[in-house]
Design a protein around this motif. Structure first.
Motif: not given
Length: 274
Positions: A159-180, A215-220
Protein backbone atom coordinates in the motif's frame (compact mmCIF):
# COMPACT_ATOMS: atom_id res chain seq x y z
CA UNK A 1 -13.72 14.86 22.87
CA UNK A 2 -14.75 11.48 21.56
CA UNK A 3 -17.99 9.58 22.06
CA UNK A 4 -18.45 5.85 21.69
CA UNK A 5 -21.82 4.43 20.73
CA UNK A 6 -22.63 0.75 21.04
CA UNK A 7 -25.80 -1.20 20.45
CA UNK A 8 -26.85 -4.53 19.06
CA UNK A 9 -25.54 -3.41 15.68
CA UNK A 10 -22.16 -1.77 15.15
CA UNK A 11 -19.82 0.26 17.34
CA UNK A 12 -19.31 3.82 16.09
CA UNK A 13 -16.96 6.55 17.31
CA UNK A 14 -17.67 10.25 16.92
CA UNK A 15 -14.65 12.54 17.19
CA UNK A 16 -15.23 16.15 18.15
CA UNK A 17 -18.55 16.18 20.02
CA UNK A 18 -18.78 19.91 20.67
CA UNK A 19 -22.39 20.10 19.48
CA UNK A 20 -21.45 22.61 16.78
CA UNK A 21 -24.36 22.22 14.40
CA UNK A 22 -22.52 24.07 11.66
CA UNK A 23 -20.07 21.21 11.26
CA UNK A 24 -20.56 18.70 8.47
CA UNK A 25 -20.90 15.04 9.38
CA UNK A 26 -18.10 13.04 7.78
CA UNK A 27 -17.97 9.25 8.12
CA UNK A 28 -14.73 7.36 7.44
CA UNK A 29 -14.57 3.69 6.40
CA UNK A 30 -11.22 1.87 6.40
CA UNK A 31 -9.74 -0.71 4.07
CA UNK A 32 -9.07 -4.47 4.17
CA UNK A 33 -7.13 -5.81 7.15
CA UNK A 34 -7.26 -2.42 8.87
CA UNK A 35 -9.60 -0.67 11.30
CA UNK A 36 -10.50 2.91 12.15
CA UNK A 37 -7.13 3.37 13.82
CA UNK A 38 -5.76 3.95 10.32
CA UNK A 39 -7.40 7.40 10.44
CA UNK A 40 -6.14 8.41 13.90
CA UNK A 41 -3.42 10.75 12.63
CA UNK A 42 -5.68 12.12 9.86
CA UNK A 43 -8.72 13.06 11.93
CA UNK A 44 -7.08 16.13 13.58
CA UNK A 45 -6.72 17.68 10.11
CA UNK A 46 -10.48 17.41 9.62
CA UNK A 47 -12.00 18.46 12.93
CA UNK A 48 -12.16 22.21 12.35
CA UNK A 49 -14.74 21.68 9.63
CA UNK A 50 -16.18 18.21 10.24
CA UNK A 51 -17.78 16.18 12.97
CA UNK A 52 -15.97 12.92 12.17
CA UNK A 53 -17.47 9.49 12.76
CA UNK A 54 -15.49 6.29 12.27
CA UNK A 55 -17.12 2.89 11.87
CA UNK A 56 -15.09 -0.30 11.79
CA UNK A 57 -16.24 -2.58 9.01
CA UNK A 58 -18.01 -5.71 10.28
CA UNK A 59 -15.41 -8.30 11.28
CA UNK A 60 -12.72 -5.67 11.94
CA UNK A 61 -11.57 -3.63 14.94
CA UNK A 62 -14.29 -2.93 17.49
CA UNK A 63 -16.81 -4.69 15.25
CA UNK A 64 -14.76 -7.87 14.90
CA UNK A 65 -17.57 -9.88 16.48
CA UNK A 66 -20.15 -8.72 13.91
CA UNK A 67 -19.96 -11.16 11.01
CA UNK A 68 -22.86 -11.07 8.55
CA UNK A 69 -23.64 -14.29 6.73
CA UNK A 70 -23.02 -14.29 3.87
CA UNK A 71 -20.13 -11.85 4.13
CA UNK A 72 -20.80 -9.69 1.09
CA UNK A 73 -20.49 -6.05 0.06
CA UNK A 74 -24.28 -5.81 0.20
CA UNK A 75 -24.37 -7.14 3.78
CA UNK A 76 -21.59 -4.78 4.87
CA UNK A 77 -23.33 -1.84 3.19
CA UNK A 78 -26.63 -2.65 4.91
CA UNK A 79 -25.02 -2.81 8.35
CA UNK A 80 -23.02 0.39 7.86
CA UNK A 81 -25.85 2.40 6.34
CA UNK A 82 -28.03 1.74 9.39
CA UNK A 83 -25.49 3.63 11.54
CA UNK A 84 -24.89 6.68 9.34
CA UNK A 85 -25.74 10.21 10.55
CA UNK A 86 -28.37 11.93 8.42
CA UNK A 87 -27.12 13.53 5.21
CA UNK A 88 -23.48 12.78 5.94
CA UNK A 89 -20.52 12.83 3.62
CA UNK A 90 -19.34 9.21 3.41
CA UNK A 91 -15.65 8.63 2.70
CA UNK A 92 -14.38 5.12 2.06
CA UNK A 93 -10.76 4.09 1.68
CA UNK A 94 -9.88 1.08 -0.50
CA UNK A 95 -12.30 -1.77 0.46
CA UNK A 96 -14.23 0.79 2.50
CA UNK A 97 -14.68 2.74 -0.72
CA UNK A 98 -16.28 -0.28 -2.35
CA UNK A 99 -18.76 -0.50 0.54
CA UNK A 100 -19.36 3.25 0.36
CA UNK A 101 -20.14 3.04 -3.35
CA UNK A 102 -22.66 0.27 -2.68
CA UNK A 103 -24.35 2.43 -0.03
CA UNK A 104 -24.49 5.37 -2.47
CA UNK A 105 -26.15 3.11 -5.05
CA UNK A 106 -28.65 1.51 -2.68
CA UNK A 107 -29.60 4.32 -0.26
CA UNK A 108 -28.55 7.65 -1.81
CA UNK A 109 -31.03 9.52 0.37
CA UNK A 110 -28.77 8.86 3.36
CA UNK A 111 -25.84 10.78 1.88
CA UNK A 112 -24.99 14.38 1.11
CA UNK A 113 -21.89 13.27 -0.73
CA UNK A 114 -19.56 10.35 -1.45
CA UNK A 115 -15.77 10.31 -1.36
CA UNK A 116 -13.70 7.33 -2.43
CA UNK A 117 -10.01 7.27 -1.49
CA UNK A 118 -7.81 4.91 -3.50
CA UNK A 119 -10.86 2.87 -4.41
CA UNK A 120 -12.55 1.49 -7.51
CA UNK A 121 -15.71 -0.38 -8.54
CA UNK A 122 -13.54 -3.46 -9.19
CA UNK A 123 -10.19 -4.16 -7.54
CA UNK A 124 -8.97 -7.25 -9.37
CA UNK A 125 -7.40 -6.94 -12.80
CA UNK A 126 -9.22 -8.32 -15.82
CA UNK A 127 -9.50 -7.90 -19.58
CA UNK A 128 -8.96 -4.19 -20.34
CA UNK A 129 -9.20 -3.42 -16.63
CA UNK A 130 -6.09 -2.49 -14.60
CA UNK A 131 -6.15 -3.65 -10.99
CA UNK A 132 -4.63 -6.06 -8.49
CA UNK A 133 -3.11 -9.09 -10.19
CA UNK A 134 -5.07 -12.28 -9.51
CA UNK A 135 -1.94 -14.18 -8.49
CA UNK A 136 -1.18 -11.53 -5.84
CA UNK A 137 -4.61 -11.93 -4.27
CA UNK A 138 -4.22 -15.72 -4.43
CA UNK A 139 -0.85 -15.43 -2.68
CA UNK A 140 -2.33 -13.30 0.08
CA UNK A 141 -5.14 -15.81 0.59
CA UNK A 142 -2.64 -18.68 0.88
CA UNK A 143 -0.42 -16.73 3.28
CA UNK A 144 -3.42 -15.73 5.36
CA UNK A 145 -3.94 -19.37 6.31
CA UNK A 146 -0.41 -19.54 7.76
CA UNK A 147 0.30 -16.16 9.33
CA UNK A 148 -2.17 -13.33 9.07
CA UNK A 149 0.13 -10.82 10.82
CA UNK A 150 2.84 -11.32 8.24
CA UNK A 151 0.23 -11.11 5.48
CA UNK A 152 -1.05 -7.77 6.80
CA UNK A 153 2.51 -6.50 7.07
CA UNK A 154 3.17 -7.33 3.41
CA UNK A 155 -0.12 -5.76 2.40
CA UNK A 156 0.86 -2.58 4.26
CA UNK A 157 4.18 -2.53 2.43
CA UNK A 158 2.43 -2.77 -0.95
CA UNK A 159 0.00 0.00 0.00
CA UNK A 160 2.83 2.40 0.83
CA UNK A 161 5.03 1.39 -2.10
CA UNK A 162 6.16 4.37 -4.16
CA UNK A 163 5.53 6.97 -1.48
CA UNK A 164 8.61 8.97 -0.47
CA UNK A 165 7.53 8.48 3.15
CA UNK A 166 6.71 4.76 2.80
CA UNK A 167 8.52 3.58 5.95
CA UNK A 168 6.91 6.25 8.10
CA UNK A 169 3.51 5.61 6.48
CA UNK A 170 3.69 1.92 7.37
CA UNK A 171 4.84 2.68 10.91
CA UNK A 172 2.04 5.22 11.45
CA UNK A 173 -0.72 2.90 10.26
CA UNK A 174 0.67 -0.11 12.12
CA UNK A 175 0.93 1.74 15.42
CA UNK A 176 -2.63 3.03 15.35
CA UNK A 177 -4.24 -0.10 13.93
CA UNK A 178 -2.74 -2.33 16.63
CA UNK A 179 -4.50 -0.24 19.28
CA UNK A 180 -7.78 -1.85 18.18
CA UNK A 181 -8.96 -5.47 18.56
CA UNK A 182 -7.66 -7.99 16.04
CA UNK A 183 -9.87 -8.75 13.03
CA UNK A 184 -11.86 -11.94 12.70
CA UNK A 185 -10.11 -14.46 10.46
CA UNK A 186 -13.37 -15.01 8.60
CA UNK A 187 -13.60 -11.29 7.77
CA UNK A 188 -10.00 -11.27 6.52
CA UNK A 189 -10.64 -14.24 4.26
CA UNK A 190 -14.03 -13.08 2.98
CA UNK A 191 -12.74 -9.54 2.57
CA UNK A 192 -10.01 -10.80 0.26
CA UNK A 193 -12.69 -12.64 -1.66
CA UNK A 194 -14.57 -9.37 -2.11
CA UNK A 195 -11.43 -7.67 -3.43
CA UNK A 196 -10.95 -10.55 -5.85
CA UNK A 197 -14.52 -10.94 -7.12
CA UNK A 198 -16.79 -7.97 -6.40
CA UNK A 199 -17.64 -5.95 -9.49
CA UNK A 200 -19.78 -2.81 -9.36
CA UNK A 201 -18.84 -1.58 -12.83
CA UNK A 202 -22.25 -2.21 -14.36
CA UNK A 203 -24.08 -0.20 -11.69
CA UNK A 204 -21.60 2.42 -10.51
CA UNK A 205 -23.04 4.90 -13.02
CA UNK A 206 -26.24 4.89 -10.97
CA UNK A 207 -24.55 6.86 -8.19
CA UNK A 208 -26.49 10.12 -8.12
CA UNK A 209 -25.01 11.81 -5.05
CA UNK A 210 -22.13 14.27 -5.62
CA UNK A 211 -18.94 12.23 -5.69
CA UNK A 212 -15.23 12.88 -5.29
CA UNK A 213 -12.76 10.18 -6.33
CA UNK A 214 -9.31 10.70 -4.86
CA UNK A 215 -6.29 8.71 -6.05
CA UNK A 216 -2.54 8.49 -5.57
CA UNK A 217 -0.56 8.44 -8.81
CA UNK A 218 1.95 5.97 -7.32
CA UNK A 219 -0.74 3.52 -6.15
CA UNK A 220 -0.02 -0.04 -7.31
CA UNK A 221 -3.32 -1.46 -6.00
CA UNK A 222 -5.53 1.06 -7.81
CA UNK A 223 -3.28 1.94 -10.75
CA UNK A 224 -3.73 5.26 -12.50
CA UNK A 225 -4.12 3.37 -15.78
CA UNK A 226 -7.63 2.50 -14.60
CA UNK A 227 -8.73 6.01 -13.66
CA UNK A 228 -9.89 6.89 -17.18
CA UNK A 229 -11.97 3.71 -17.25
CA UNK A 230 -13.61 4.62 -13.95
CA UNK A 231 -14.33 8.11 -15.28
CA UNK A 232 -16.09 6.55 -18.26
CA UNK A 233 -18.29 4.47 -15.96
CA UNK A 234 -19.03 7.33 -13.55
CA UNK A 235 -18.50 10.59 -15.46
CA UNK A 236 -20.48 12.64 -12.92
CA UNK A 237 -17.74 12.22 -10.30
CA UNK A 238 -14.97 14.72 -9.65
CA UNK A 239 -11.51 13.16 -9.87
CA UNK A 240 -8.32 14.28 -8.14
CA UNK A 241 -4.97 12.50 -8.45
CA UNK A 242 -2.25 13.32 -5.91
CA UNK A 243 0.99 13.12 -7.90
CA UNK A 244 3.28 11.99 -5.08
CA UNK A 245 0.91 9.78 -3.10
CA UNK A 246 0.38 6.03 -3.10
CA UNK A 247 -2.52 3.96 -1.68
CA UNK A 248 -2.84 5.92 1.58
CA UNK A 249 -2.73 9.64 0.65
CA UNK A 250 -4.32 10.65 3.96
CA UNK A 251 -1.22 9.26 5.71
CA UNK A 252 1.50 10.49 3.35
CA UNK A 253 -0.20 13.81 2.49
CA UNK A 254 -2.72 14.49 5.29
CA UNK A 255 -3.00 18.26 4.88
CA UNK A 256 -3.41 18.10 1.12
CA UNK A 257 -5.97 15.32 1.41
CA UNK A 258 -7.88 17.17 4.14
CA UNK A 259 -7.92 20.35 2.05
CA UNK A 260 -9.38 18.46 -0.94
CA UNK A 261 -12.02 16.74 1.20
CA UNK A 262 -12.95 20.01 2.93
CA UNK A 263 -13.21 21.89 -0.37
CA UNK A 264 -15.53 19.20 -1.75
CA UNK A 265 -17.79 19.36 1.31
CA UNK A 266 -17.82 23.17 1.29
CA UNK A 267 -18.98 23.14 -2.33
CA UNK A 268 -21.76 20.74 -1.36
CA UNK A 269 -22.95 23.13 1.34
CA UNK A 270 -22.89 26.06 -1.05
CA UNK A 271 -24.96 24.12 -3.58
CA UNK A 272 -27.51 23.14 -0.96
CA UNK A 273 -27.76 26.73 0.30
CA UNK A 274 -28.27 28.23 -3.16
Amino acid sequence: MESLQTNDALVTRTHGTDLNDSKVDLVLLHGWGMNSGAFSSFIPYLQDYFRVTTIDLPGFGENAHHLPKPYTVEALANMISAQLPKHCVLAGWSLGGLVAQKIAIDVPQKLAGLITIASTPRFSAGPCWPGIAEDLLTMFEAQLEKNYRKTLERFLAIQAMGSATAKNDIKTIREHVTEYPEPAEEALKRGLGILAKEDLRQIVGRISVPTLRLYGRLDSLVPTAGIDRICELHPQADTVVLPHASHAPFISHPQQTADIVTSFAANLQQQRAS
